[in-house]
Design a protein around this motif. Structure first.
Motif, PDB file in Angstrom:
ATOM      1  N   ALA A 364      -4.472  -5.283   4.224  1.00  0.00           N
ATOM      2  CA  ALA A 364      -5.814  -5.577   3.718  1.00  0.00           C
ATOM      3  C   ALA A 364      -6.653  -4.305   3.613  1.00  0.00           C
ATOM      4  N   SER A 365      -6.552  -3.426   4.590  1.00  0.00           N
ATOM      5  CA  SER A 365      -7.308  -2.165   4.551  1.00  0.00           C
ATOM      6  C   SER A 365      -6.887  -1.318   3.367  1.00  0.00           C
ATOM      7  N   ASN A 366      -5.585  -1.236   3.126  1.00  0.00           N
ATOM      8  CA  ASN A 366      -5.079  -0.453   1.984  1.00  0.00           C
ATOM      9  C   ASN A 366      -5.551  -1.055   0.662  1.00  0.00           C
ATOM     10  N   ALA A 367      -5.569  -2.384   0.578  1.00  0.00           N
ATOM     11  CA  ALA A 367      -5.987  -3.053  -0.659  1.00  0.00           C
ATOM     12  C   ALA A 367      -7.468  -2.792  -0.941  1.00  0.00           C
ATOM     13  N   VAL A 368      -8.298  -2.850   0.105  1.00  0.00           N
ATOM     14  CA  VAL A 368      -9.730  -2.586  -0.082  1.00  0.00           C
ATOM     15  C   VAL A 368      -9.946  -1.136  -0.487  1.00  0.00           C
ATOM     16  N   ALA A 369      -9.249  -0.207   0.159  1.00  0.00           N
ATOM     17  CA  ALA A 369      -9.385   1.214  -0.177  1.00  0.00           C
ATOM     18  C   ALA A 369      -8.982   1.487  -1.622  1.00  0.00           C
ATOM     19  N   LEU A 371      -8.835  -0.910  -4.251  1.00  0.00           N
ATOM     20  CA  LEU A 371      -9.541  -1.694  -5.263  1.00  0.00           C
ATOM     21  C   LEU A 371     -11.059  -1.700  -5.094  1.00  0.00           C
ATOM     22  N   MET A 372     -11.554  -1.379  -3.882  1.00  0.00           N
ATOM     23  CA  MET A 372     -12.998  -1.382  -3.613  1.00  0.00           C
ATOM     24  C   MET A 372     -13.343  -0.121  -2.822  1.00  0.00           C
ATOM     25  N   PRO A 373     -13.067   1.055  -3.365  1.00  0.00           N
ATOM     26  CA  PRO A 373     -13.186   2.296  -2.589  1.00  0.00           C
ATOM     27  C   PRO A 373     -14.600   2.645  -2.149  1.00  0.00           C
ATOM     28  N   ASP A 374     -15.600   2.046  -2.761  1.00  0.00           N
ATOM     29  CA  ASP A 374     -16.980   2.363  -2.376  1.00  0.00           C
ATOM     30  C   ASP A 374     -17.489   1.476  -1.245  1.00  0.00           C
ATOM     31  N   CYS A 375     -16.641   0.598  -0.727  1.00  0.00           N
ATOM     32  CA  CYS A 375     -17.048  -0.325   0.340  1.00  0.00           C
ATOM     33  C   CYS A 375     -16.547   0.154   1.702  1.00  0.00           C
TER      34      CYS A 375
END
Length: 479
Positions: A364-369, A371-375
């Protein structure tokens, strides 16, 4: 049908001024969620002071064709106690039903009314030489009726279980106003179906809990707390497996945190002393409790000595006093408050099998980094029972529409990954209205049929907390 003013007048006249609030300003705090993200309204806020008054309110609302949203301390995180149809719903607050009816130390049980604040219960039973182990960050505000209705979790689930496992009996007002008194304090009672389970975790959709018979335990005489630094989340979960084996059932809490925990804690408590001077990839807050002839301190010291000598634990602090232990817990509590100060964000309470906690957090952390790098990500939780709070915080300065978009994108991303891990979208906060659609989307057909059958049997007019957990609006019911 009567106008809004007519309905409010009838409610006030029949239930009394002390039990009825109709001023919009006075109703605000009952119609706004704990974080202030959602604010609605209601026809009225009803504040009955007894089970009989709850019964009378339920019957009167049926006459006026009003739906009821039961509410405890309004500390929920899934919008289960917030009305969503201001012109057709009342909030029924249990806050005036706050008496501790009985504490029975010899039976290790107590009977408390639904509006009792959790911390008040814990203090009263402690004074009687007993212990009620349910422990939540909101325990100074949340009420036991809400805890039972949401089957709340907290930091001690690892040893004592969810709220469900601490409930011996219930008093419930049903949808037709009938008062069911099932306040037995028996530990063993095998007389057929355990009816109280229909209301635990149902979030007020099946009935309104007015009193609870709770299970008490001996007061822990020894509490030992440590914060440990580890090279990875995987190492933290491996530590948990060893601690579970070596410390047995004396381990009452095992909390996972990552470096961002300290940043958020500093936002809430700027003067909070940081326990470790160096930043590490993962941290564990571990607590053992016990009493009698067991030497809990020696057990903790022996376990930590072995772990440090083996090199599995990189650094750590073993609390030398209760105040130092409280400071360690403030890091865990402060990260929640710090996130609330940050602004609207995605809050989750996921659960996966214990063996998959580290893998889920990594994926999940890799996916957020990606696809949503500004979060920002805050991943932590009661991992000893598989519960992960994986929160996503949109960039500061983003517009409300951008924030809402990030929250929606993040939820879809996390839940899609969760499905592959065969996890749950609600480990301890409940479903409420916030996660209703996600819950229904994942419901097996047989489970959906059973839930609707129960709802039809217990609340045929659909007036108890409509649209909470399952999509069943009062407007869809034939009167």
């Amino acid at each position: 049908m009567d106008t809004l003013v007519d309905r409010q007048k009838i409610l006030s006249e029949r239930l009394g001024q002390a039990a009825t609030i109709t001023d919009p300003v006075d109703m605000e705090r009952y119609c706004r969620d704990w974080h202030g993200d959602v604010a609605t309204g209601a026809v009225a806020v009803l504040r009955p002071a007894s089970a009989q008054e709850v019964s009378e309110a339920v019957r009167l609302c049926a006459e006026l064709q009003l739906a009821i949203v039961p509410q405890g301390g309004n500390t929920g995180l899934a919008l289960g106690g917030i009305p969503d149809n201001p012109s057709g719903q009342v909030v029924l607050s249990l806050e005036r039903m706050n008496s501790i009816r009985a504490i029975m130390p010899d039976d290790f049980s107590a009977v408390v009314e639904a509006g009792c604040v959790l911390e008040a219960i814990k203090n009263e039973v402690e004074a009687a030489g007993c212990y009620f182990p349910l422990a939540l960050g909101a325990q100074g505000s949340c009420q036991i009726g809400g805890n039972v209705s949401t089957n709340a979790g907290g930091i001690n689930v690892l040893r004592y279980g969810m709220t469900r496992e601490l409930v011996l009996g219930l008093e419930v007002v049903l949808a037709d106003g009938t008062i069911w008194s099932g306040l037995s304090t028996l530990r063993k009672d095998n007389r057929g179906v355990d009816l109280k389970q229909l209301f635990i975790g149902a979030e007020g959709t099946m009935g309104i809990i007015t009193a609870v018979a709770i299970k008490l335990l001996p007061q822990p005489e020894q509490i030992e707390t440590a914060m440990l630094a580890l090279p990875s989340v995987e190492a933290a979960m491996a530590l948990y497996r060893r601690a579970r084996r070596d410390c047995c059932d004396l381990m009452s809490a095992f909390e996972l945190m990552r470096p961002e925990a300290f940043s958020f804690a500093r936002m809430a408590y700027p003067d909070l002393p940081m326990p470790l001077s160096t930043e590490y990839p993962a941290y564990v807050l571990m607590e053992l409790t016990g009493g009698g002839l067991v030497d809990v301190k020696a057990l903790m010291e022996g376990f930590l000595t072995r772990e440090m000598e083996s090199g599995e634990v990189l650094d750590g602090v073993f609390a030398a006093s209760r105040q130092q232990a409280l400071n360690l817990w403030k890091v865990r509590e402060g990260m929640n408050e710090g996130q609330a100060m940050y602004g609207p964000h995605l809050r989750t309470d996921l659960s996966v099998p214990l063996s998959q906690v580290a893998a889920y957090i990594e994926e999940a952390s890799n996916a957020v980094a990606r696809l949503m790098p500004d979060c920002l990500v805050a991943a932590y939780g009661h991992v000893g029972d598989g519960n992960i709070h994986f929160n996503i915080l949109p960039p500061r300065g983003a517009s409300p529409d951008e924030v809402a978009g990030r929250i929606k994108q993040g939820k879809t991303l996390l839940f899609d990954i969760l499905d592959r891990f065969n996890g749950s979208i609600s480990a301890e906060h409940g479903v409420g209205r916030l996660k209703r659609d996600d819950f229904e989307k994942r419901l097996p057909e047989a489970q959906k049929l059973m839930l609707h059958a129960l709802k039809n049997a217990l609340d045929p007019q659909g007036r108890l907390n409509p649209n909470c957990q399952i999509s069943r609006s009062e407007h869809e019911i034939s009167h």
